[in-house]
Design a protein around this motif. Structure first.
Motif, PDB file in Angstrom:
ATOM      1  N   LYS A 140      -7.333   7.653  12.259  1.00  0.00           N
ATOM      2  CA  LYS A 140      -8.061   6.723  13.126  1.00  0.00           C
ATOM      3  C   LYS A 140      -8.799   7.445  14.243  1.00  0.00           C
ATOM      4  N   THR A 188      -0.053   5.404  -3.134  1.00  0.00           N
ATOM      5  CA  THR A 188      -1.493   5.413  -3.404  1.00  0.00           C
ATOM      6  C   THR A 188      -1.928   6.641  -4.206  1.00  0.00           C
ATOM      7  N   ALA A 191      -3.073  -7.047   3.624  1.00  0.00           N
ATOM      8  CA  ALA A 191      -2.404  -5.749   3.516  1.00  0.00           C
ATOM      9  C   ALA A 191      -2.862  -4.863   4.657  1.00  0.00           C
ATOM     10  N   GLU A 192      -1.890  -4.242   5.335  1.00  0.00           N
ATOM     11  CA  GLU A 192      -2.261  -3.416   6.468  1.00  0.00           C
ATOM     12  C   GLU A 192      -2.568  -2.003   6.013  1.00  0.00           C
ATOM     13  N   LEU A 193      -3.422  -1.367   6.752  1.00  0.00           N
ATOM     14  CA  LEU A 193      -3.763   0.011   6.445  1.00  0.00           C
ATOM     15  C   LEU A 193      -2.542   0.870   6.682  1.00  0.00           C
ATOM     16  N   HIS A 194      -1.913   1.290   5.591  1.00  0.00           N
ATOM     17  CA  HIS A 194      -0.708   2.097   5.686  1.00  0.00           C
ATOM     18  C   HIS A 194       0.222   1.571   6.757  1.00  0.00           C
ATOM     19  N   VAL A 241       0.829  -1.211   0.000  1.00  0.00           N
ATOM     20  CA  VAL A 241       0.000   0.000   0.000  1.00  0.00           C
ATOM     21  C   VAL A 241       0.866   1.265   0.000  1.00  0.00           C
ATOM     22  N   CYS A 255       6.720   2.637   5.623  1.00  0.00           N
ATOM     23  CA  CYS A 255       6.865   4.075   5.422  1.00  0.00           C
ATOM     24  C   CYS A 255       8.336   4.483   5.471  1.00  0.00           C
ATOM     25  N   GLY A 259     -10.711  -3.681   7.333  1.00  0.00           N
ATOM     26  CA  GLY A 259      -9.445  -2.957   7.218  1.00  0.00           C
ATOM     27  C   GLY A 259      -9.443  -1.974   6.068  1.00  0.00           C
ATOM     28  N   LEU A 260      -8.414  -2.093   5.250  1.00  0.00           N
ATOM     29  CA  LEU A 260      -8.224  -1.116   4.188  1.00  0.00           C
ATOM     30  C   LEU A 260      -9.360  -1.046   3.160  1.00  0.00           C
ATOM     31  N   LEU A 273      -5.364   8.166   4.908  1.00  0.00           N
ATOM     32  CA  LEU A 273      -5.739   6.819   5.319  1.00  0.00           C
ATOM     33  C   LEU A 273      -5.026   6.394   6.601  1.00  0.00           C
ATOM     34  N   GLY A 274      -3.804   6.919   6.805  1.00  0.00           N
ATOM     35  CA  GLY A 274      -2.982   6.419   7.902  1.00  0.00           C
ATOM     36  C   GLY A 274      -3.198   7.113   9.223  1.00  0.00           C
ATOM     37  N   ILE A 327      -2.922  11.164   0.171  1.00  0.00           N
ATOM     38  CA  ILE A 327      -3.750  10.018   0.537  1.00  0.00           C
ATOM     39  C   ILE A 327      -3.137   9.235   1.706  1.00  0.00           C
ATOM     40  N   CYS A 328      -1.803   9.169   1.768  1.00  0.00           N
ATOM     41  CA  CYS A 328      -1.170   8.382   2.839  1.00  0.00           C
ATOM     42  C   CYS A 328      -1.603   8.857   4.221  1.00  0.00           C
TER      43      CYS A 328
END
Lengths: 237, 196
Positions: free
Chosen positions: B33, A29, A214-217, A26, A222, B169-170, B29-30, B25-26
């Motif tokens: 939360k 994106t 796949a993990e969320l970001h 991921v 990174c 999840g994603l 989405l990241g 976008i990173c």
């Protein structure tokens, strides 16, 4: 010798499937969503980013013993930005239509996390040849994922596929929905939706093979992981 | 005045950086939360966008264009942004510890955030004057903040909802982002309609 060839092939193939930068790690994106509105711009973006990725991987890996680790990130950024500038000039000289299609996303390859991420995770630690193959594999994986997304979005969004080099720039086949394509797929919401579905499919396949979804970001992927002080940072291995 | 307002509103609503231009976008989405971290990140990005626009505009106008070195834009911009972020981080840490604790923690993440470089490059491409560039950066930052905060609300609700196994999840986050961005499509043309 055979063993060496094998390991190089492994560096190449991991980027294609198991560690596909878009669908598994991921990363990158933004360009994935933005340039997958048509097959043509998707492939153009994929190739441009791949060239930068391979070249910067080679140079960074060759310089890995010269660059002090404290200033490695700025050094990597300079190398990457130089290659992006080269690609930008080549594209605007030889394929001006692609330059128009990609627009601001062409210079933004500099901040594509795949490239800095590979520099940090791989090229800075491995030999030149291995890094070149790693870049090639990741680049092909990126281009493939972009192509799939572009194909789905253009097919549903316009009803047909148009590539200016093929068929004199006319659509390759008559539109499948007649005059009423599902235009939303080439707009922003369609991008998010198709990407979500592709990740779900990739997760499904990965789970069947007994791999993690796949993990969320995921933080480890990174490039700024080591410098990150965000409270959301995942510390667990 | 009308021009400034229409640039700002267009950047927030019709050309929202995250939801219609796919920039940043990173973090979208990241770091979405919780509403608290989302708003912290949004404010930090707005701040860096404004600052880097103010710094890169004279550099581009008087140094690069003056010397005919426009082709160095990409390299110069990213280096200026990276250096600027580092300086801001150091300055905040030393002189304003409370602000550093609230926003500084997001700064290292912002260097490679495509929204910041994106806004700087877009300002140059659009040929905006200094005032217009600053207005555009402000609107882009506020739009980013708005999208982050809205989406974090959606994400918090999603934690407790029943999601199909395969979409957890994603994938479901992206579907939610798709719906959020669809709602922003409704703003198409509104700025032109309002301000003529």
């Amino acid at each position: 010798m055979a063993e060496k060839k094998n390991s190089l092939f492994k560096e190449f193939s991991k980027g294609l499937i198991d560690e596909n930068p878009v669908l598994r790690l991921v990363l990158g994106t933004c360009p994935t969503l933005a340039t997958s509105t048509s097959v043509e711009s998707a492939i153009g973006m994929g190739l441009a980013a791949s060239i930068v990725l391979i070249c910067s991987n080679i140079v960074i890996s060759a310089l890995r013993k010269v660059i002090p680790s404290k200033v490695r990130i700025p050094a990597y950024i300079v190398v990457i930005a130089s290659f992006v500038t080269v690609v930008q000039m080549l594209v605007s000289a030889f394929v001006p239509t692609l330059n128009e299609q990609l627009g601001v996303y062409l210079p933004l390859i500099v901040v594509n996390c795949i490239i800095l991420g590979r520099a940090e995770a791989f090229a800075g630690k491995n030999s030149v040849l291995a890094s070149a193959f790693d870049g090639l594999g990741m680049g092909v994986g990126f281009t493939t994922a972009l192509f799939c997304m572009g194909f789905i979005r253009e097919l549903l969004g316009t009803g047909t596929i148009t590539i200016s080099l093929l068929n004199n720039g006319n659509p390759l086949f008559p539109a499948i929905f007649g005059e009423n394509p599902i235009t939303i797929f080439i707009l922003a919401p369609g991008g998010f939706f198709v990407f979500g579905m592709m990740i779900a499919l990739a997760n499904h396949i990965a789970q069947k093979k007994g791999k993690k979804i796949a993990e969320l970001h995921s933080c480890k992927a990174c490039p700024m992981f080591e410098n990150c002080t965000s409270p959301d940072k995942e510390v667990k291995e | 005045m009308k021009v400034y307002l229409s640039i700002i509103l267009a950047a927030i609503l019709t050309n929202n950086f995250v939801l219609s231009k796919f920039l940043g976008i990173c973090p979208f989405l990241g770091v979405s939360k919780q509403t608290k971290t989302a708003s912290g990140m949004g404010i930090a990005v707005t701040f860096v966008m404004l600052l880097s626009t103010m710094v890169t505009y004279p550099i581009n106008k008087y140094l690069l264009e003056g010397l005919g070195l426009e082709y160095l834009q990409t390299i110069v911009f990213i280096l200026v942004i990276a250096a600027l972020v580092q300086l801001v981080e150091i300055a905040l840490k030393k002189y304003m510890p409370p602000l550093y604790n609230a926003l500084g923690i997001y700064l290292p993440l912002i260097t490679t955030n495509c929204a910041v470089l994106g806004v700087v490059v877009l300002n140059v491409e659009e040929g905006y004057s200094f005032g217009h560039s600053v207005a555009n950066s402000f609107g882009a930052g506020v739009g980013f903040l708005l999208a982050m905060v809205m989406f974090s609300g959606v994400r918090e609700r999603m934690e407790s909802s029943d999601i199909p196994e395969k979409l957890k999840g994603l994938p479901i986050a992206l579907v939610a982002a798709s719906l959020t961005s669809m709602s922003f499509l409704g703003f198409t043309g509104i700025v032109e309609g309002m301000l003529g």
